[in-house]
Design an enzyme around this catalytic site. Structure first.
Site: not given
Length: 103
Positions: A79-82, A84
Site C-alpha cells: 500500500l506504500a503511503s496510502l 496515511k
C-alpha cells in the site's frame, strides 16, 4: 479507472435486510464491478461491513498477472503511503467523537 490492486467502494445504498441479503448485496457489487473486471481494470479484494459485522467479502481477478495466481481473501497488498490517508481520517473521526484529545 479503478486502481489496479485496490478499490474502495463507498456510498453503496443501504444494505438489504433479511433472507438472501448477502446474496443480493454480492450481486449488486458484482454488477458494479463487472465492467471494470471485463476491461481488466480491477483486481482486488472487496469487503463491506457494518460495525463489526462483515456483510460481504470477495476476491476478484489475479493477484499476479504473470503467473495467473488468483486473488484470495488473504492476499497482501503493498500500500506504500496510502494507509496515511486512512490513519488521518481515523484521527479526525476520533477527535470529533471526543474519544481522542490533542495535547
Amino acid at each position: 479507472m479503478l486502481g489496479s490492486s485496490l478499490a474502495l467502494l463507498c456510498a453503496l445504498s443501504p444494505a438489504p435486510q433479511g433472507a438472501g441479503a448477502e446474496r443480493e448485496l454480492g450481486a449488486r457489487i458484482d454488477g458494479y464491478l463487472r465492467p471494470y473486471l471485463d476491461a481488466g481494470q480491477f483486481a482486488g479484494v472487496v469487503l463491506v461491513a457494518r460495525g463489526d459485522e462483515v456483510l460481504f467479502e470477495k476476491a476478484y481477478g489475479a493477484a499476479d498477472v504473470r503467473s495467473g495466481a488468483p486473488m484470495r481473501l488473504d492476499t497482501t497488498f503493498r500500500l506504500a503511503s496510502l494507509s496515511k490517508t486512512f490513519s488521518g481520517a481515523a484521527v479526525v473521526l476520533l477527535a470529533k467523537r471526543e474519544v481522542l484529545t490533542v495535547k
